[in-house]
Motif scaffolding. Structure first.
Motif, mmCIF file in Angstrom:
data_model
loop_
_atom_site.group_PDB
_atom_site.id
_atom_site.type_symbol
_atom_site.label_atom_id
_atom_site.label_comp_id
_atom_site.label_asym_id
_atom_site.label_seq_id
_atom_site.Cartn_x
_atom_site.Cartn_y
_atom_site.Cartn_z
ATOM 1 N N THR A 39 30.236 62.358 35.072
ATOM 2 C CA THR A 39 28.955 62.895 34.603
ATOM 3 C C THR A 39 27.839 61.854 34.595
ATOM 4 O OG1 THR A 39 29.529 62.403 32.297
ATOM 5 C CG2 THR A 39 30.112 64.602 33.148
ATOM 6 N N SER A 40 28.161 60.611 34.912
ATOM 7 C CA SER A 40 27.176 59.534 34.858
ATOM 8 C C SER A 40 26.369 59.472 36.149
ATOM 9 C CB SER A 40 27.877 58.196 34.633
ATOM 10 O OG SER A 40 26.957 57.148 34.691
ATOM 11 N N ASP A 41 25.100 59.065 36.018
ATOM 12 C CA ASP A 41 24.278 58.863 37.210
ATOM 13 C C ASP A 41 24.251 57.393 37.637
ATOM 14 O OD1 ASP A 41 22.810 57.904 35.098
ATOM 15 O OD2 ASP A 41 20.895 58.695 35.812
ATOM 16 N N LEU A 42 25.123 56.588 37.054
ATOM 17 C CA LEU A 42 25.202 55.170 37.376
ATOM 18 C C LEU A 42 25.772 54.990 38.779
ATOM 19 C CD1 LEU A 42 24.984 52.212 36.250
ATOM 20 C CD2 LEU A 42 27.364 52.462 35.558
ATOM 21 N N ARG A 43 25.035 54.263 39.626
ATOM 22 C CA ARG A 43 25.539 53.970 40.963
ATOM 23 C C ARG A 43 26.724 53.018 40.853
ATOM 24 N NH1 ARG A 43 20.055 52.876 41.912
ATOM 25 N NH2 ARG A 43 19.003 54.750 42.592
ATOM 26 N N TYR A 44 27.688 53.196 41.720
ATOM 27 C CA TYR A 44 28.892 52.367 41.730
ATOM 28 C C TYR A 44 29.593 52.393 40.373
ATOM 29 C CZ TYR A 44 26.416 50.483 45.790
ATOM 30 O OH TYR A 44 25.730 50.342 46.965
ATOM 31 N N CYS A 45 29.618 53.545 39.731
ATOM 32 C CA CYS A 45 30.160 53.669 38.383
ATOM 33 C C CYS A 45 31.612 53.197 38.306
ATOM 34 C CB CYS A 45 30.045 55.115 37.893
ATOM 35 S SG CYS A 45 30.632 55.360 36.202
ATOM 36 N N GLY A 46 32.441 53.635 39.229
ATOM 37 C CA GLY A 46 33.846 53.250 39.205
ATOM 38 C C GLY A 46 34.030 51.744 39.357
ATOM 39 N N SER A 47 33.273 51.159 40.256
ATOM 40 C CA SER A 47 33.359 49.708 40.456
ATOM 41 C C SER A 47 32.856 48.954 39.235
ATOM 42 C CB SER A 47 32.555 49.290 41.691
ATOM 43 O OG SER A 47 33.107 49.859 42.849
ATOM 44 N N MET A 48 31.801 49.448 38.629
ATOM 45 C CA MET A 48 31.270 48.809 37.421
ATOM 46 C C MET A 48 32.272 48.920 36.273
ATOM 47 S SD MET A 48 28.353 47.364 38.005
ATOM 48 C CE MET A 48 27.743 47.139 36.350
ATOM 49 N N GLU A 49 32.927 50.061 36.148
ATOM 50 C CA GLU A 49 33.961 50.239 35.123
ATOM 51 C C GLU A 49 35.120 49.274 35.353
ATOM 52 O OE1 GLU A 49 34.719 52.559 32.437
ATOM 53 O OE2 GLU A 49 32.552 52.765 32.388
ATOM 54 N N ALA A 50 35.535 49.133 36.618
ATOM 55 C CA ALA A 50 36.623 48.210 36.940
ATOM 56 C C ALA A 50 36.218 46.766 36.637
ATOM 57 C CB ALA A 50 37.018 48.354 38.407
ATOM 58 N N LEU A 51 34.989 46.405 36.980
ATOM 59 C CA LEU A 51 34.502 45.057 36.691
ATOM 60 C C LEU A 51 34.512 44.792 35.192
ATOM 61 C CD1 LEU A 51 33.223 42.392 37.611
ATOM 62 C CD2 LEU A 51 30.999 43.544 37.537
#
Length: 167
Positions: free
Chosen positions: A117-129
């Protein structure tokens, strides 16, 4: 007094290997994100860009020095660098770096995101980081506790902080 040298000989390479692995993941994720931000110019904010770029530094710093400490420990060289004090200084400094980096990534994302539901670009990568940065910080916290315990035991036992971990 319990002799901990056998545990240190086994545990030191394992924990430094684990830290090198986790910090390599942080470095690769952050480097990839930075490359995408630079090539596509699509970072959502300067806070995200700054946090990710700082994570590039912290990830590669930790990976490089983890490998150096691992190799020096395995070959039994390094002198004051691989002493209890040398470990303590590097671990404290790296602990602060990772705390700042993980906090910056978490703060720039406003905490955890629901990527569906997030509009954050590269959300999955940012979460992993963010996750791997906190994992590295937790590993470093455990390492710091061990160095404090070993250093305290060395000091009480009449040794100096300049001696190696298994002296």
């Amino acid at each position: 007094m319990v002799d901990s040298s056998a545990a240190i000989r086994r545990g030191h390479p394992a924990i430094f290997g684990l830290l090198a692995f986790v910090s390599f993941i942080v470095a690769v994720i952050a480097s990839t994100l930075t490359t995408d931000f630079n090539n596509k110019g699509n970072a959502q904010s300067s806070a995200i860009t700054g946090a990710v770029r700082y994570s590039v530094f912290v990830g590669w710093w930790t990976f490089l020095f983890s490998i150096v400490y691992l190799v020096l420990f395995l070959v039994g060289k390094g002198g004051v660098v691989t002493s209890i004090a040398g470990h303590a200084i590097w671990i404290v400094l790296t602990w602060i770096f990772f705390l700042a980096g993980a906090g910056a990534v978490t703060g720039s994302m406003h905490g955890a995101q629901n990527c569906s539901t997030s509009d954050l670009r590269y959300c999955g990568s940012m979460e992993a980081l963010m996750a791997f940065s906190w994992i590295a910080w937790i590993i470093l916290t455990g390492m710091l506790a061990m160095v404090i315990v070993i250093g305290g035991g060395a000091f009480r036992g009449g040794r100096t902080f300049k001696e190696g971990l298994n002296a």
